[in-house]
Design an enzyme around this catalytic site. Structure first.
Site, mmCIF file in Angstrom:
data_model
loop_
_atom_site.group_PDB
_atom_site.id
_atom_site.type_symbol
_atom_site.label_atom_id
_atom_site.label_comp_id
_atom_site.label_asym_id
_atom_site.label_seq_id
_atom_site.Cartn_x
_atom_site.Cartn_y
_atom_site.Cartn_z
ATOM 1 N N CYS A 47 0.769 -1.154 0.042
ATOM 2 C CA CYS A 47 0.000 -0.021 -0.035
ATOM 3 C C CYS A 47 0.960 1.306 -0.040
ATOM 4 O O CYS A 47 0.541 2.233 -0.724
ATOM 5 C CB CYS A 47 -1.016 -0.049 1.337
ATOM 6 S SG CYS A 47 -2.091 -1.515 1.214
ATOM 7 N N PRO A 48 1.712 1.587 0.921
ATOM 8 C CA PRO A 48 2.632 2.666 0.740
ATOM 9 C C PRO A 48 3.397 2.873 -0.535
ATOM 10 O O PRO A 48 3.571 4.116 -0.852
ATOM 11 C CB PRO A 48 3.631 2.671 2.175
ATOM 12 C CG PRO A 48 3.674 1.107 2.479
ATOM 13 C CD PRO A 48 2.231 0.560 2.024
#
Length: 187
Positions: A47-48
Site C-alpha cells: 500500500c505505501p
C-alpha cells in the site's frame, strides 16, 4: 452486473488531507474527473508503495483536472497517524478517505467481507459521476500510477471526441480509431 457507466452511489465520509480532517461526499466528486484508489490497510507493505507512486504523479493528474482519492477501511485518524510516521505517506497531498463503516468499499464492490478490508480497486469517474474505468485485482499485486494516468487521458479523450476510440497502448497525441464498417476485419 458491471459498475462501468453506472453512477456512483451516495456517500459521506471523513478524510485526511494535508494535515486536516475534511468531509467528502459523492457531491464533492461531481463536476471534475476523479480517481478513487482502494487499498487494503494503512501500515502495510504494498500500500505505501502505491500511494507514494500516486503522490509522485499527483501534479500530472492535477494538470488534467483530476482529483485523486485513496480509500481504505481505516479511519481518517489512522491516515493521519500513518502520514505522521511514514516517509512514503508524508508525500501524499491528495485526499485519503476513511471508510470504517465499509460503505464505500461495498458501494464499489471491493469489500472482502470476512476480512473487513478492500481489494485493490481503481475507479476513474467522470464529472457527471459515472464510472468510466475500473480495475480490481488481488491485494498482492501493486499498481502503476503512470498506467493509471494513461487510462485517465484515454477516458478524457474518448469523452471529448465522440465517435473515436483509443487502441491498445494508446498515449496522448497518438492516432485513435473511428469505428466504422470500413474498419471491420482491417485491423
Amino acid at each position: 452486473m458491471s459498475l462501468i457507466n453506472t453512477k456512483i452511489k451516495p456517500f459521506k465520509t471523513q478524510a485526511y488531507k494535508n494535515g486536516e480532517f475534511i468531509e467528502v461526499s459523492d457531491e464533492t466528486l461531481k463536476g471534475k474527473w476523479s480517481v478513487i484508489v482502494f487499498y487494503p490497510a494503512d501500515f502495510t507493505f504494498v500500500c505505501p508503495t502505491e500511494l507514494e507512486d500516486l503522490a509522485d504523479h499527483y501534479e500530472e493528474f492535477q494538470k488534467l483536472g483530476v482529483e485523486i482519492y485513496s480509500a481504505s477501511t481505516d479511519t481518517h485518524f489512522a491516515h493521519k497517524a500513518w502520514a505522521d510516521t511514514s516517509d512514503a505517506i508524508k508525500k501524499v497531498k491528495y485526499t485519503m478517505l476513511g471508510d470504517p463503516t465499509q460503505t464505500l468499499a461495498r458501494n464499489f464492490d471491493v469489500l472482502i467481507e470476512e476480512e473487513g478490508l478492500a481489494l485493490r480497486g481503481t475507479f476513474v469517474i467522470n464529472p457527471e459521476g459515472d464510472i468510466k474505468v475500473l480495475e480490481i485485482h488481488d491485494n498482492g499485486i501493486g499498481r502503476d500510477a503512470s498506467e493509471l494516468l494513461r487510462k485517465v487521458k484515454a477516458a478524457q479523450y474518448v469523452a471529448s471526441h465522440p465517435g473515436e476510440v483509443c487502441p491498445a497502448k494508446w498515449h496522448e497525441g497518438e492516432a485513435t480509431l473511428k469505428p466504422s464498417l470500413d474498419l471491420v476485419g482491417k485491423i
